[in-house]
Motif scaffolding. Structure first.
Motif, PDB file in Angstrom:
ATOM      1  N   ALA A  41     -12.859 -21.104  52.739  1.00  0.00           N
ATOM      2  CA  ALA A  41     -12.029 -21.995  51.931  1.00  0.00           C
ATOM      3  C   ALA A  41     -12.843 -22.625  50.804  1.00  0.00           C
ATOM      4  O   ALA A  41     -12.361 -22.770  49.668  1.00  0.00           O
ATOM      5  CB  ALA A  41     -11.405 -23.074  52.813  1.00  0.00           C
ATOM      6  N   LEU A  42     -14.093 -22.984  51.083  1.00  0.00           N
ATOM      7  CA  LEU A  42     -14.945 -23.575  50.052  1.00  0.00           C
ATOM      8  C   LEU A  42     -15.273 -22.567  48.956  1.00  0.00           C
ATOM      9  O   LEU A  42     -15.333 -22.928  47.769  1.00  0.00           O
ATOM     10  CB  LEU A  42     -16.236 -24.083  50.692  1.00  0.00           C
ATOM     11  CG  LEU A  42     -16.106 -25.357  51.524  1.00  0.00           C
ATOM     12  CD1 LEU A  42     -17.369 -25.584  52.345  1.00  0.00           C
ATOM     13  CD2 LEU A  42     -15.852 -26.565  50.624  1.00  0.00           C
ATOM     14  N   ARG A  43     -15.502 -21.333  49.335  1.00  0.00           N
ATOM     15  CA  ARG A  43     -15.777 -20.309  48.316  1.00  0.00           C
ATOM     16  C   ARG A  43     -14.601 -20.162  47.366  1.00  0.00           C
ATOM     17  O   ARG A  43     -14.772 -20.052  46.142  1.00  0.00           O
ATOM     18  CB  ARG A  43     -16.071 -18.959  48.984  1.00  0.00           C
ATOM     19  CG  ARG A  43     -17.443 -18.867  49.644  1.00  0.00           C
ATOM     20  CD  ARG A  43     -17.721 -17.442  50.090  1.00  0.00           C
ATOM     21  NE  ARG A  43     -17.808 -16.540  48.955  1.00  0.00           N
ATOM     22  CZ  ARG A  43     -17.540 -15.232  48.993  1.00  0.00           C
ATOM     23  NH1 ARG A  43     -17.150 -14.683  50.126  1.00  0.00           N
ATOM     24  NH2 ARG A  43     -17.661 -14.503  47.912  1.00  0.00           N
ATOM     25  N   ARG A  44     -13.401 -20.162  47.911  1.00  0.00           N
ATOM     26  CA  ARG A  44     -12.219 -20.045  47.053  1.00  0.00           C
ATOM     27  C   ARG A  44     -12.047 -21.272  46.168  1.00  0.00           C
ATOM     28  O   ARG A  44     -11.747 -21.157  44.977  1.00  0.00           O
ATOM     29  CB  ARG A  44     -10.965 -19.841  47.905  1.00  0.00           C
ATOM     30  CG  ARG A  44     -10.907 -18.524  48.655  1.00  0.00           C
ATOM     31  CD  ARG A  44      -9.511 -18.289  49.212  1.00  0.00           C
ATOM     32  NE  ARG A  44      -9.080 -19.406  50.065  1.00  0.00           N
ATOM     33  CZ  ARG A  44      -9.270 -19.457  51.371  1.00  0.00           C
ATOM     34  NH1 ARG A  44      -9.900 -18.436  51.977  1.00  0.00           N
ATOM     35  NH2 ARG A  44      -8.845 -20.470  52.089  1.00  0.00           N
ATOM     36  N   ASP A  45     -12.247 -22.446  46.733  1.00  0.00           N
ATOM     37  CA  ASP A  45     -11.973 -23.680  45.992  1.00  0.00           C
ATOM     38  C   ASP A  45     -13.002 -23.957  44.898  1.00  0.00           C
ATOM     39  O   ASP A  45     -12.650 -24.473  43.832  1.00  0.00           O
ATOM     40  CB  ASP A  45     -11.924 -24.869  46.956  1.00  0.00           C
ATOM     41  CG  ASP A  45     -10.774 -24.775  47.942  1.00  0.00           C
ATOM     42  OD1 ASP A  45      -9.831 -24.002  47.665  1.00  0.00           O
ATOM     43  OD2 ASP A  45     -10.817 -25.458  48.976  1.00  0.00           O
TER      44      ASP A  45
END
Length: 373
Positions: free
Chosen positions: A73-77
């Protein structure tokens, strides 16, 4: 991946560090500026940029760290190429405590600060991050003797292949040295010195008890006659008694209701006892210093037994401070009853540890019901 504007053959990779609140955030802020140089030395085929964010890393319903889901999720955000989560909770693979682990499919890694021990945390965290990124991105074309290589070869850390889906490998602690390092790291993450301000009612009661020794002449004679070993035993017993009282009175002893928590209960209870003990020892040291200074101010040297002059009588002042301070610590146990258990827990445990214990406490009624059936 972000292409470099300076060299078409070189790519710039962004490493994102997400840190739990507290010690993890403090350490990440300190090492973030040094990591691009460390990564460039270990992996010269890329240019590196490091960005940071503050947690929480998060816990699932069982008090575990959902590493892959959170990292993806952090990579996407944030558009990061590699994500490294830094937490102050311990992580295990079966019975082995883990320093770090990573999953190359999601380019996500995690560092568990307690497994790094209690000292040299900045250096060890930098080495751990470099080691993880090296595993995720690939080996350099001409590897130097890098910090990551040094970390892998330093006992009691060993690399093991992971059996968890999505996780490639772990750095794990082994043996007695590994357990001691983990215990020291747990205590360091709890930061026991924060307990002193939370025990202000106990410190007030302890100060009143210590003042009695300063103004009572029989205590002066007793302090002057006690040997250093016996006086040391008195001080240790006083600290132990108050620490035990705080643990019992505030319900800090962990009772693992669920079967899966039982192997960890001993370790966490040892960390609790050490944290509270060191916190009380800090309070005792402060109280002894205050009492000694008060005795120097109030009691003329000529009134102390065996006093021939100020240089010779100074050890008697110190002994009086230790004995009166030890008496005060015992009295402080009564004053600690005025401190709320919530305040003691907040001071004694890191944020993540408080959440983990809250989840376990919520599961205890269900676990007891399952055992009865």
């Amino acid at each position: 991946m972000t292409t470099s504007s300076d060299d078409a053959d070189t790519t710039e990779l962004v490493v994102g560090l997400l840190a739990d609140p507290g010690l993890a955030t403090d350490l990440v802020d300190r090492v973030a500026g040094d990591l691009p140089g460390d990564l460039g030395a270990a992996l010269p085929d890329h240019r590196w940029r490091v960005e940071t964010a503050r947690g929480p890393v998060g816990l699932d319903s069982e008090g575990l760290l959902p590493m892959l889901r959170r990292g993806a999720a952090l990579r996407r955000d944030h558009g990061w190429d590699v994500v490294v989560l830094v937490t102050d909770l311990p992580r295990r693979a079966g019975t082995q405590p883990l320093v770090s682990d990573y999953g190359s499919d999601e380019c996500v890694a995690l560092v568990s600060l307690p497994a790094l021990g209690a000292i040299r945390l900045r250096v060890r965290l930098r080495r751990a991050v470099v080691d993880l990124v090296e595993g995720l991105v690939g080996q350099p074309t001409a590897p130097p003797v890098s910090a990551a290589r040094h970390l892998r070869l330093t006992p009691p850390v060993v690399r093991v292949v992971s059996e968890e889906p999505g996780i490639d490998s772990h750095l794990a602690l082994q043996g007695t040295r590994g357990t001691v390092r983990l215990l020291g790291g747990l205590v360091r993450a709890n930061r026991p010195w924060r307990l002193v301000p939370s025990l202000s009612p106990a410190l007030a009661a302890a100060s009143a008890g210590a003042a009695f020794g300063v103004f009572y002449s029989n205590i002066w004679q007793l302090a002057a006659s006690l040997s250093v070993p016996r006086l040391s035993v008195v001080a240790v017993l006083a600290v132990t008694a108050m620490a035990a009282w705080l643990v019992v009175d505030n319900g800090l002893w962990e009772r693992a209701a669920a079967r899966r928590y039982r192997p960890e209960a001993t370790l966490f209870n040892a960390a609790t006892a050490a944290t509270i003990g060191l916190g009380v020892a800090c309070m005792a040291a402060l109280l002894i210093l205050m009492t000694t200074l008060a005795a120097l101010l109030v009691i003329p040297p000529s009134l102390l037994p065996g006093a021939d002059g100020f240089p010779e009588v100074l050890p008697i002042y110190v002994r009086l401070g230790v004995l009166s301070g030890s008496m005060g610590i015992v009295a402080g146990a009564l004053g600690s009853g005025l401190t709320s258990p919530e305040a003691v827990r907040q001071a004694a445990y890191s944020t993540r540890e408080q959440q983990r214990r809250a989840l376990i406490d919520d599961e205890e009624p269900n676990a007891h019901a399952e055992e009865r059936t």
